[in-house]
Design a protein around this motif. Sequence first.
Motif, PDB file in Angstrom:
ATOM      1  N   ARG A 176      31.715 -24.529  -9.839  1.00  0.00           N
ATOM      2  CA  ARG A 176      32.893 -23.752 -10.220  1.00  0.00           C
ATOM      3  C   ARG A 176      32.764 -22.299  -9.821  1.00  0.00           C
ATOM      4  NH1 ARG A 176      32.373 -26.443 -15.213  1.00  0.00           N
ATOM      5  NH2 ARG A 176      31.637 -24.495 -16.131  1.00  0.00           N
ATOM      6  N   GLY A 177      31.611 -21.906  -9.338  1.00  0.00           N
ATOM      7  CA  GLY A 177      31.433 -20.536  -8.890  1.00  0.00           C
ATOM      8  C   GLY A 177      30.793 -19.636  -9.909  1.00  0.00           C
ATOM      9  N   LYS A 178      30.529 -20.150 -11.117  1.00  0.00           N
ATOM     10  CA  LYS A 178      29.922 -19.314 -12.136  1.00  0.00           C
ATOM     11  C   LYS A 178      28.429 -19.171 -11.845  1.00  0.00           C
ATOM     12  CE  LYS A 178      33.910 -19.455 -14.119  1.00  0.00           C
ATOM     13  NZ  LYS A 178      34.822 -18.315 -14.054  1.00  0.00           N
ATOM     14  N   GLY A 179      27.962 -17.960 -11.932  1.00  0.00           N
ATOM     15  CA  GLY A 179      26.553 -17.726 -11.701  1.00  0.00           C
ATOM     16  C   GLY A 179      26.162 -17.675 -10.245  1.00  0.00           C
ATOM     17  N   ARG A 180      27.118 -17.769  -9.325  1.00  0.00           N
ATOM     18  CA  ARG A 180      26.769 -17.705  -7.910  1.00  0.00           C
ATOM     19  C   ARG A 180      26.425 -16.278  -7.505  1.00  0.00           C
ATOM     20  NH1 ARG A 180      31.074 -19.810  -4.058  1.00  0.00           N
ATOM     21  NH2 ARG A 180      32.456 -18.687  -5.436  1.00  0.00           N
ATOM     22  N   GLN A 181      25.462 -16.169  -6.618  1.00  0.00           N
ATOM     23  CA  GLN A 181      25.121 -14.855  -6.094  1.00  0.00           C
ATOM     24  C   GLN A 181      26.094 -14.432  -5.000  1.00  0.00           C
ATOM     25  OE1 GLN A 181      22.658 -12.980  -7.406  1.00  0.00           O
ATOM     26  NE2 GLN A 181      22.356 -14.605  -8.891  1.00  0.00           N
ATOM     27  N   PHE A 182      26.754 -15.385  -4.382  1.00  0.00           N
ATOM     28  CA  PHE A 182      27.684 -15.094  -3.295  1.00  0.00           C
ATOM     29  C   PHE A 182      29.108 -15.204  -3.817  1.00  0.00           C
ATOM     30  CE2 PHE A 182      30.394 -16.308   0.256  1.00  0.00           C
ATOM     31  CZ  PHE A 182      30.053 -15.363   1.197  1.00  0.00           C
ATOM     32  N   ILE A 183      29.841 -14.097  -3.805  1.00  0.00           N
ATOM     33  CA  ILE A 183      31.232 -14.054  -4.252  1.00  0.00           C
ATOM     34  C   ILE A 183      32.073 -13.584  -3.079  1.00  0.00           C
ATOM     35  CG2 ILE A 183      32.871 -13.078  -5.892  1.00  0.00           C
ATOM     36  CD1 ILE A 183      30.826 -14.869  -7.186  1.00  0.00           C
ATOM     37  N   ASP A 184      33.123 -14.348  -2.743  1.00  0.00           N
ATOM     38  CA  ASP A 184      33.951 -14.001  -1.589  1.00  0.00           C
ATOM     39  C   ASP A 184      35.410 -13.764  -1.953  1.00  0.00           C
ATOM     40  OD1 ASP A 184      34.613 -16.561  -2.248  1.00  0.00           O
ATOM     41  OD2 ASP A 184      34.039 -17.470  -0.351  1.00  0.00           O
ATOM     42  N   LEU A 185      35.738 -13.715  -3.241  1.00  0.00           N
ATOM     43  CA  LEU A 185      37.119 -13.449  -3.657  1.00  0.00           C
ATOM     44  C   LEU A 185      37.092 -12.757  -5.003  1.00  0.00           C
ATOM     45  CD1 LEU A 185      40.158 -13.789  -3.090  1.00  0.00           C
ATOM     46  CD2 LEU A 185      40.059 -15.944  -4.348  1.00  0.00           C
ATOM     47  N   VAL A 186      37.584 -11.519  -5.055  1.00  0.00           N
ATOM     48  CA  VAL A 186      37.617 -10.761  -6.301  1.00  0.00           C
ATOM     49  C   VAL A 186      38.954 -10.040  -6.407  1.00  0.00           C
ATOM     50  CG1 VAL A 186      35.123 -10.386  -6.423  1.00  0.00           C
ATOM     51  CG2 VAL A 186      36.556  -8.729  -5.242  1.00  0.00           C
ATOM     52  N   ARG A 187      39.297  -9.684  -7.626  1.00  0.00           N
ATOM     53  CA  ARG A 187      40.474  -8.870  -7.901  1.00  0.00           C
ATOM     54  C   ARG A 187      40.033  -7.631  -8.665  1.00  0.00           C
ATOM     55  NH1 ARG A 187      44.771 -13.552  -9.873  1.00  0.00           N
ATOM     56  NH2 ARG A 187      45.044 -14.540  -7.814  1.00  0.00           N
ATOM     57  N   ILE A 188      40.468  -6.498  -8.180  1.00  0.00           N
ATOM     58  CA  ILE A 188      40.060  -5.228  -8.780  1.00  0.00           C
ATOM     59  C   ILE A 188      41.288  -4.388  -9.081  1.00  0.00           C
ATOM     60  CG2 ILE A 188      37.843  -5.224  -7.577  1.00  0.00           C
ATOM     61  CD1 ILE A 188      39.018  -3.114  -5.677  1.00  0.00           C
ATOM     62  N   VAL A 189      41.116  -3.451 -10.002  1.00  0.00           N
ATOM     63  CA  VAL A 189      42.122  -2.438 -10.306  1.00  0.00           C
ATOM     64  C   VAL A 189      41.545  -1.096  -9.868  1.00  0.00           C
ATOM     65  CG1 VAL A 189      43.438  -1.278 -12.100  1.00  0.00           C
ATOM     66  CG2 VAL A 189      43.062  -3.745 -12.236  1.00  0.00           C
ATOM     67  N   ALA A 190      42.212  -0.454  -8.913  1.00  0.00           N
ATOM     68  CA  ALA A 190      41.753   0.829  -8.374  1.00  0.00           C
ATOM     69  C   ALA A 190      42.543   1.954  -9.025  1.00  0.00           C
ATOM     70  CB  ALA A 190      41.922   0.870  -6.862  1.00  0.00           C
ATOM     71  N   LYS A 191      41.836   2.983  -9.443  1.00  0.00           N
ATOM     72  CA  LYS A 191      42.456   4.132 -10.103  1.00  0.00           C
ATOM     73  C   LYS A 191      42.002   5.418  -9.416  1.00  0.00           C
ATOM     74  CE  LYS A 191      42.814   2.004 -14.699  1.00  0.00           C
ATOM     75  NZ  LYS A 191      42.463   2.145 -16.138  1.00  0.00           N
ATOM     76  N   GLY A 192      42.954   6.150  -8.891  1.00  0.00           N
ATOM     77  CA  GLY A 192      42.632   7.458  -8.341  1.00  0.00           C
ATOM     78  C   GLY A 192      42.340   8.456  -9.449  1.00  0.00           C
ATOM     79  N   GLY A 193      41.539   9.446  -9.151  1.00  0.00           N
ATOM     80  CA  GLY A 193      41.181  10.432 -10.166  1.00  0.00           C
ATOM     81  C   GLY A 193      42.342  11.345 -10.522  1.00  0.00           C
ATOM     82  N   ASN A 194      42.414  11.726 -11.780  1.00  0.00           N
ATOM     83  CA  ASN A 194      43.436  12.674 -12.226  1.00  0.00           C
ATOM     84  C   ASN A 194      43.113  14.076 -11.729  1.00  0.00           C
ATOM     85  OD1 ASN A 194      44.619  10.553 -13.625  1.00  0.00           O
ATOM     86  ND2 ASN A 194      43.586  11.056 -15.540  1.00  0.00           N
ATOM     87  N   GLY A 195      44.162  14.856 -11.510  1.00  0.00           N
ATOM     88  CA  GLY A 195      43.955  16.238 -11.103  1.00  0.00           C
ATOM     89  C   GLY A 195      43.450  17.096 -12.249  1.00  0.00           C
ATOM     90  N   GLY A 196      42.718  18.128 -11.920  1.00  0.00           N
ATOM     91  CA  GLY A 196      42.230  19.040 -12.954  1.00  0.00           C
ATOM     92  C   GLY A 196      43.340  19.922 -13.509  1.00  0.00           C
ATOM     93  N   ASP A 197      43.165  20.420 -14.709  1.00  0.00           N
ATOM     94  CA  ASP A 197      44.168  21.260 -15.365  1.00  0.00           C
ATOM     95  C   ASP A 197      44.075  22.697 -14.858  1.00  0.00           C
ATOM     96  OD1 ASP A 197      44.741  18.994 -16.804  1.00  0.00           O
ATOM     97  OD2 ASP A 197      43.564  19.594 -18.553  1.00  0.00           O
ATOM     98  N   GLY A 198      45.246  23.338 -14.788  1.00  0.00           N
ATOM     99  CA  GLY A 198      45.263  24.759 -14.474  1.00  0.00           C
ATOM    100  C   GLY A 198      44.774  25.591 -15.653  1.00  0.00           C
ATOM    101  N   CYS A 199      44.412  26.804 -15.379  1.00  0.00           N
ATOM    102  CA  CYS A 199      43.830  27.675 -16.402  1.00  0.00           C
ATOM    103  C   CYS A 199      44.786  28.823 -16.725  1.00  0.00           C
ATOM    104  CB  CYS A 199      42.490  28.225 -15.926  1.00  0.00           C
ATOM    105  SG  CYS A 199      41.697  29.393 -17.073  1.00  0.00           S
ATOM    106  N   VAL A 200      44.853  29.194 -18.008  1.00  0.00           N
ATOM    107  CA  VAL A 200      45.613  30.364 -18.464  1.00  0.00           C
ATOM    108  C   VAL A 200      44.605  31.461 -18.776  1.00  0.00           C
ATOM    109  CG1 VAL A 200      47.254  31.272 -20.133  1.00  0.00           C
ATOM    110  CG2 VAL A 200      47.381  28.876 -19.419  1.00  0.00           C
ATOM    111  N   SER A 201      44.577  32.487 -17.940  1.00  0.00           N
ATOM    112  CA  SER A 201      43.591  33.548 -18.111  1.00  0.00           C
ATOM    113  C   SER A 201      44.184  34.855 -17.598  1.00  0.00           C
ATOM    114  CB  SER A 201      42.301  33.207 -17.356  1.00  0.00           C
ATOM    115  OG  SER A 201      41.382  34.287 -17.411  1.00  0.00           O
ATOM    116  N   PHE A 202      43.658  35.976 -18.124  1.00  0.00           N
ATOM    117  CA  PHE A 202      44.103  37.309 -17.710  1.00  0.00           C
ATOM    118  C   PHE A 202      42.887  38.180 -17.433  1.00  0.00           C
ATOM    119  CE2 PHE A 202      48.561  36.822 -18.562  1.00  0.00           C
ATOM    120  CZ  PHE A 202      48.613  35.831 -19.534  1.00  0.00           C
ATOM    121  N   HIS A 203      43.047  39.069 -16.497  1.00  0.00           N
ATOM    122  CA  HIS A 203      41.972  39.975 -16.147  1.00  0.00           C
ATOM    123  C   HIS A 203      41.781  41.007 -17.248  1.00  0.00           C
ATOM    124  CE1 HIS A 203      39.269  42.250 -13.622  1.00  0.00           C
ATOM    125  NE2 HIS A 203      39.971  43.356 -13.850  1.00  0.00           N
TER     126      HIS A 203
END
Length: 449
Positions: free
Chosen positions: A35-62
């Motif tokens: 059934r494929g359980k425990g096999r070392q060789f896997i040739d079909l997978v399904r993944i969920v890819a997530k791009g990284g979130n952007g960083g937050d801007g900063c509120v600052s004054f000189h």
Amino acid sequence: MFNAGLPIRFFSCRHFHTCLIRNASSDAAYNYKLRGKGRQFIDLVRIVAKGGNGGDGCVSFHREKFLAKGPPNGGNGGRGGSVVIRACEDETTLRHLGRVCSAKRGQNGLGGGRHGTMGADLVVKVPVGTVVRERVMQPRKQEDDFYKVEQEEALEDRWVFFPREDQDRELPEGKVNFFKQAQRTMAQEDKYLRWRARQEDNTLVHVDLTEPDQEVIICRGGAGGYGNPHFLTNENRSPKFATRGRKGETREFELELKTIADIGLVGMPNAGKSTLLGAISNAHPKQGDYAFTTLHPFVGTVDFADTYQLTVADIPGLIEGAHRNIGLGHAFLRHVERAKILVYVVDLSGESPWEDLKTLQSELEAYRPGLTKRQSLIVANKADQVRRAKDNLEQLQEQVADIPIVTVSARYEKNILKLTSTMRKMVEKVRNEEEEAKRLALEKEEEDL
């Protein structure tokens, strides 16, 4: 079912009951492996890819001595990392991939005009020959109350405010609300981004990674947030708000590995494919005198004296009904598609090797029409068993006239040199045809330009 060749022993009732339990456990383990359980060789997978979130801007004054109210100097957030899939020759299976592949988020902006660094890309290494297909993600069914977000929470998810700054306070009549202006500006930017997304090609990703170091970006990271200097105007000299980074893309993909080799060995179980591969190449697959010794493809390299090389893939044994995914049919057949030349390995010591050949050809043609039209070669294995092999070879030659036949004995490595020479001639012919087709295609492109 008793194994042939084993002596028959008589057991007591207790011993017989113990053997039944052991046989049941071994059958369960065997089915678990199939059934494929425990096999070392896997040739079909399904993944969920997530791009990284952007960083937050900063509120600052000189701020410095004798300068109580300096200009805004908050940095922008860094862009989130992207998810990249790259074909690598060092990988042979998809087993190392997890369910979710997430890239790093961008760094938040800092004071003093320091922008956040970009998040690192996540490079997912896959074997050469992997097909990347995007799947349509189904939205999760959730309660309506989940989408009822309070106004304060919505502002916090999108904006960064200066400490002790209350954006909800009532302003005197006639005074401009700069925060409302900034919200309208960002709403226009969101509208433009949605329009640009509609103009782009939104077809689902379908890429075939057939070359080493070939890569594709499947998910892009989100843009970084703006620091408060972005909202500086002649009227608003002290913006006390910034934006948070945008979310990265989230997509679902299916990765399918199809072995790339010059020659694919196809045969019934226990036809001697693994023994033949070990005799002609540098591969050392598992060999045994029982069916389904090989549970995943092996790729070996045949080296010649003049440094010429060709690759041979040992495809696990096919059975009748494999095109309907009986047993592990599709898991085996998908690795035959890329082979330039098909080598049918038949057992000359069997009852009817010509029937085995017909079964193999019908299964391949039912799985992918036109697959049997490729250049083919028949390897009549186990020719050392002379009594039955001689008669079977004559009948096989009578029924098959359009495919060359080479008789070998993989166990004793007889007639291997003739087989490898024949394979080389066929591979050289196919490679020359492919190079000629590429050259003609390039010339046609140049003429069109």
